[in-house]
Motif scaffolding. Sequence first.
Motif, PDB file in Angstrom:
ATOM      1  N   LEU A   1       0.822  -1.149   0.074  1.00 49.50           N
ATOM      2  CA  LEU A   1      -0.079  -0.032  -0.084  1.00 49.50           C
ATOM      3  C   LEU A   1       0.853   1.258  -0.048  1.00 49.50           C
ATOM      4  O   LEU A   1       0.609   2.028  -0.680  1.00 49.50           O
ATOM      5  N   VAL A   2       1.952   1.388   0.759  1.00 50.52           N
ATOM      6  CA  VAL A   2       2.692   2.242   0.873  1.00 50.52           C
ATOM      7  C   VAL A   2       3.483   2.408  -0.497  1.00 50.52           C
ATOM      8  O   VAL A   2       3.621   3.760  -1.026  1.00 50.52           O
ATOM      9  N   LEU A   3       4.023   1.598  -0.957  1.00 42.08           N
ATOM     10  CA  LEU A   3       4.409   1.518  -2.287  1.00 42.08           C
ATOM     11  C   LEU A   3       3.517   2.153  -3.449  1.00 42.08           C
ATOM     12  O   LEU A   3       4.070   3.250  -4.210  1.00 42.08           O
ATOM     13  N   THR A   4       2.508   1.683  -3.468  1.00 48.08           N
ATOM     14  CA  THR A   4       1.558   2.172  -4.408  1.00 48.08           C
ATOM     15  C   THR A   4       1.237   4.018  -4.216  1.00 48.08           C
ATOM     16  O   THR A   4       1.106   4.558  -5.072  1.00 48.08           O
ATOM     17  N   HIS A   5       1.209   3.938  -3.026  1.00 48.85           N
ATOM     18  CA  HIS A   5       0.721   5.653  -2.633  1.00 48.85           C
ATOM     19  C   HIS A   5       1.904   6.362  -2.830  1.00 48.85           C
ATOM     20  O   HIS A   5       1.641   7.455  -3.442  1.00 48.85           O
TER      21      HIS A   5
ATOM     22  N   VAL B   1      -8.847   4.874  -2.232  1.00 48.89           N
ATOM     23  CA  VAL B   1      -8.370   4.304  -0.909  1.00 48.89           C
ATOM     24  C   VAL B   1      -9.136   2.893  -0.676  1.00 48.89           C
ATOM     25  O   VAL B   1      -8.421   1.942  -0.191  1.00 48.89           O
ATOM     26  N   ALA B   2     -10.373   2.897  -0.790  1.00 48.52           N
ATOM     27  CA  ALA B   2     -11.189   1.759  -0.875  1.00 48.52           C
ATOM     28  C   ALA B   2     -10.758   0.613  -1.665  1.00 48.52           C
ATOM     29  O   ALA B   2     -10.453  -0.424  -1.062  1.00 48.52           O
ATOM     30  N   GLU B   3     -10.435   0.967  -2.810  1.00 48.98           N
ATOM     31  CA  GLU B   3      -9.918  -0.166  -3.718  1.00 48.98           C
ATOM     32  C   GLU B   3      -8.615  -0.485  -3.111  1.00 48.98           C
ATOM     33  O   GLU B   3      -8.271  -1.918  -3.189  1.00 48.98           O
ATOM     34  N   LEU B   4      -7.639   0.234  -2.777  1.00 51.94           N
ATOM     35  CA  LEU B   4      -6.398  -0.454  -2.524  1.00 51.94           C
ATOM     36  C   LEU B   4      -6.446  -1.219  -1.240  1.00 51.94           C
ATOM     37  O   LEU B   4      -5.885  -2.113  -1.174  1.00 51.94           O
ATOM     38  N   LEU B   5      -7.280  -0.740  -0.342  1.00 54.92           N
ATOM     39  CA  LEU B   5      -7.531  -1.389   0.875  1.00 54.92           C
ATOM     40  C   LEU B   5      -8.156  -2.962   0.638  1.00 54.92           C
ATOM     41  O   LEU B   5      -7.763  -3.961   1.145  1.00 54.92           O
ATOM     42  N   SER B   6      -8.931  -3.022  -0.392  1.00 52.47           N
ATOM     43  CA  SER B   6      -9.775  -4.133  -0.834  1.00 52.47           C
ATOM     44  C   SER B   6      -8.439  -5.145  -1.267  1.00 52.47           C
ATOM     45  O   SER B   6      -8.401  -6.587  -0.832  1.00 52.47           O
TER      46      SER B   6
ATOM     47  N   GLY C   1     -15.050   4.764   1.039  1.00 54.01           N
ATOM     48  CA  GLY C   1     -13.892   5.589   0.582  1.00 54.01           C
ATOM     49  C   GLY C   1     -13.739   6.902   1.460  1.00 54.01           C
ATOM     50  O   GLY C   1     -12.792   7.341   1.903  1.00 54.01           O
ATOM     51  N   PRO C   2     -14.816   7.831   1.468  1.00 53.80           N
ATOM     52  CA  PRO C   2     -14.720   8.961   2.347  1.00 53.80           C
ATOM     53  C   PRO C   2     -14.438   8.801   3.784  1.00 53.80           C
ATOM     54  O   PRO C   2     -13.618   9.585   4.461  1.00 53.80           O
ATOM     55  N   LEU C   3     -15.164   7.693   4.645  1.00 51.49           N
ATOM     56  CA  LEU C   3     -14.688   7.330   5.825  1.00 51.49           C
ATOM     57  C   LEU C   3     -13.450   6.948   6.080  1.00 51.49           C
ATOM     58  O   LEU C   3     -12.610   7.477   7.008  1.00 51.49           O
ATOM     59  N   LEU C   4     -12.997   5.984   5.095  1.00 55.83           N
ATOM     60  CA  LEU C   4     -11.670   5.765   5.133  1.00 55.83           C
ATOM     61  C   LEU C   4     -10.565   6.709   5.171  1.00 55.83           C
ATOM     62  O   LEU C   4      -9.438   6.684   5.857  1.00 55.83           O
ATOM     63  N   SER C   5     -10.660   7.642   4.358  1.00 54.56           N
ATOM     64  CA  SER C   5      -9.889   8.684   4.036  1.00 54.56           C
ATOM     65  C   SER C   5      -9.846   9.692   5.114  1.00 54.56           C
ATOM     66  O   SER C   5      -8.786  10.279   5.328  1.00 54.56           O
ATOM     67  N   GLU C   6     -10.868   9.821   5.853  1.00 54.30           N
ATOM     68  CA  GLU C   6     -10.902  10.608   7.063  1.00 54.30           C
ATOM     69  C   GLU C   6     -10.079   9.788   8.110  1.00 54.30           C
ATOM     70  O   GLU C   6      -9.171  10.353   9.014  1.00 54.30           O
ATOM     71  N   GLU C   7     -10.382   8.559   8.425  1.00 56.27           N
ATOM     72  CA  GLU C   7      -9.592   7.588   9.321  1.00 56.27           C
ATOM     73  C   GLU C   7      -8.076   7.885   8.812  1.00 56.27           C
ATOM     74  O   GLU C   7      -7.091   7.734   9.943  1.00 56.27           O
ATOM     75  N   MET C   8      -7.685   7.971   7.681  1.00 56.91           N
ATOM     76  CA  MET C   8      -6.094   7.941   7.260  1.00 56.91           C
ATOM     77  C   MET C   8      -5.630   9.588   7.333  1.00 56.91           C
ATOM     78  O   MET C   8      -4.280   9.495   7.234  1.00 56.91           O
ATOM     79  N   GLY C   9      -6.492  10.490   7.636  1.00 62.32           N
ATOM     80  CA  GLY C   9      -5.923  11.793   7.857  1.00 62.32           C
ATOM     81  C   GLY C   9      -5.899  12.489   6.257  1.00 62.32           C
ATOM     82  O   GLY C   9      -5.331  13.568   6.501  1.00 62.32           O
TER      83      GLY C   9
ATOM     84  N   LEU D   1      -6.309  -6.441   1.645  1.00 63.67           N
ATOM     85  CA  LEU D   1      -7.063  -7.201   2.710  1.00 63.67           C
ATOM     86  C   LEU D   1      -7.465  -8.587   1.970  1.00 63.67           C
ATOM     87  O   LEU D   1      -8.169  -9.343   2.576  1.00 63.67           O
ATOM     88  N   VAL D   2      -7.583  -8.579   0.876  1.00 64.74           N
ATOM     89  CA  VAL D   2      -7.949  -9.493   0.157  1.00 64.74           C
ATOM     90  C   VAL D   2      -9.311 -10.084   0.211  1.00 64.74           C
ATOM     91  O   VAL D   2      -9.984 -10.932   0.327  1.00 64.74           O
ATOM     92  N   GLU D   3     -10.133  -8.902   0.355  1.00 65.13           N
ATOM     93  CA  GLU D   3     -11.656  -8.907   0.237  1.00 65.13           C
ATOM     94  C   GLU D   3     -12.317  -7.528   0.140  1.00 65.13           C
ATOM     95  O   GLU D   3     -11.606  -6.641   0.059  1.00 65.13           O
ATOM     96  N   GLU D   4     -13.486  -7.510  -0.495  1.00 64.94           N
ATOM     97  CA  GLU D   4     -14.108  -6.461  -1.047  1.00 64.94           C
ATOM     98  C   GLU D   4     -14.235  -5.171   0.332  1.00 64.94           C
ATOM     99  O   GLU D   4     -15.086  -5.506   1.118  1.00 64.94           O
ATOM    100  N   VAL D   5     -13.972  -4.124   0.025  1.00 67.71           N
ATOM    101  CA  VAL D   5     -14.134  -2.774   0.738  1.00 67.71           C
ATOM    102  C   VAL D   5     -14.901  -2.024  -0.060  1.00 67.71           C
ATOM    103  O   VAL D   5     -14.446  -1.486  -1.217  1.00 67.71           O
ATOM    104  N   PRO D   6     -16.357  -1.977   0.177  1.00 67.07           N
ATOM    105  CA  PRO D   6     -16.995  -1.062  -0.730  1.00 67.07           C
ATOM    106  C   PRO D   6     -16.516   0.076  -0.867  1.00 67.07           C
ATOM    107  O   PRO D   6     -16.212   0.933  -0.166  1.00 67.07           O
TER     108      PRO D   6
END
Length: 643
Positions: free
Chosen positions: A33-37, A99-104, A116-124, A107-112
């Motif tokens: 994830l870090v590499l891609t980011h 963000v949701a796509e990368l996390l999916s 995305g917006p909630l995850l982006s807030e959690e990431m700062g 984690l090897v599972e679907e993150v809808p």
Amino acid sequence: MTRSRQPQSESEPDGDRELRAALEVANIPTLLLVLTHLTGDRKWLADPYTPRRGKPLSDNDTAGLSEELQTEVRDAAHAAILDDEAGRLVPVDLAPEQVAELLSVALVEEVPAEYGPLLSEEMGLISRDIEIPRAREGFKVVIIGAGLSGLCTAFKLEAAGIDYVILEKDGDLGGTWLENVYPGCGVDTPSHFYAFSFAPNSKWSRYFAKRPEVFAYLSELADRYNVRHRIRFGAEVVRADYDVSSASWTVRIRDAKGRAEELTAPVLVSAVGMVNRPSIPPIAGLDRFEGPMMHTAEWRQDVDLRGKRVAVIGTGASAMQLVPAIVDEAERVMVFQRSKQWVVPYPNYHWNVPEGVRHLMDRVPLYARWYRLRTFWNFGDRLHESLQIDPTWPHQDRSINATNEKHRVFLTKHITRELGERAADMLDDCLPDYPPYVKRPLLDNGWFRTVARDDVDLITEAVAETTENTVITASGERFEADVVVLATGFKTLQFLWPMEIRGASGRTLREQWGEDDARAYLGVTVPDFPNFFIVNGPNTNAGHGGSAIIATELEVRYIMQAIKHIVEADLASTEVHEDVFREYNDELDEALSQAIWSHMKATTYYRNGKGRVVVSSPWKYIDFWRRTKKFNPEDYIDVPAEH
């Protein structure tokens, strides 16, 4: 996804040895994830680097990749991190859906994508801060409690330039993390998740931190955000009254010497939390016991347990942490179990965070944030659907749906394995007869191995009485003890007890709620109590897992928006409409009736005497995020200020 990269210098550094060592113990999915980011190169999310699914509940550190591929990922991460530090890389700007796509993938599972917006807030990546115009002279907020939620409120008020004071009954900040010092006390949420999204902590020494580190984290934040000087220690709030004519709250406090004082402010915020006041069971003869007796939340550090017979009453979260921590010190431990508990095994519960990982988290903030985000998902909404009752499921006495049945089978096997040779005679005493997750899920701290020891007695009935040196069960069985420990939880149903909060009509919250039926709109505000807001109020505890910090941040943002509305609209007060309050609570109760926490097979501190769930929230985090994201003035009755 776009990226910007400045030209590399012709001679690249040979490498940072400390960084190399850190990368050797890094979590590969997080590195991808870090590499891609950092680079914007999508190849790190494609074959052959795509992570494979790991063992249940594990961090999946290797991502299932070969040693050769892991080395390639580490080498690429080494180069990218050095490039970033040298200014040769500009990390890409990720859209929420990315963000949701990368996390999916990681984690090897679907993150809808909706997350995305909630995850982006959690990431700062998206701020939750609320900018507020300059308030009128004399505008002030009183916060009750300097624990986790009170500090969060203070951080945001400080940043917004709003005047405030924190009233704290204890002599220091931290709330439950100051008061609970019993052996083994710590988080049952992963440490990196038990940190504010805006202030990740790279210094955790354990994946599940013990109490001293949590207290140190909160203490350091109080200094970093410059709020400590705003706290009045030793100031216990006894009563608060709202005066309509002045549109202000009069808060009566009592200091450590018993002296009374009053403060007045337009806005009052309760941040006292749910694990605030210990619950002492009505056991006859408690005052007769001649040896040390203490609640886990009032631990006496002067009591030496060496060579003592210790009676522990209760088998909840604190007991599960305490008993394994004292068993090698005490001569004998007697555990009095009124109800059995399901526990969940986590592979890294006892593990230390490698020094290299701590270095990487400190040096590469993106690593810390992506690792935290993976934990957010694993401990968050992914479990929620499996906790909804399937009315067609035929085995409602033991599980509520097919997935819950799989959980029951998995956890039953775990308990059986942990008991080992004692399973034959102890399994019936340890295996719950209600569905998993009806009660708060507890993490296995070696509990079953501990109670299976020869120097531990598991007594499977309630305590009826204590005498000078004996604990007597309901059946009359007697156990001599030198020390009694009450691991009996808190007055979670008596929200804000014992404070007396009196609203505009003169009625108290207790009169409106009754003894154990607290209700609030969004868990935050109550009709007849203008300019009064609650953090960690009724039905805000996510029963499906996660961290109390998430709900706290969302509630504080909502409260900050309410304060902004008061300031911008030049209001004397704002108060939630009665019909909005009732409609929300009707919807909430209906949702709870379809969730596992309403299952009546077991008693739980979530429910009151009438069977209503008062503590748990029925919502997913994303649902609560949507409901609290924007303050809607139409939900409130506004009273303009008079000048």
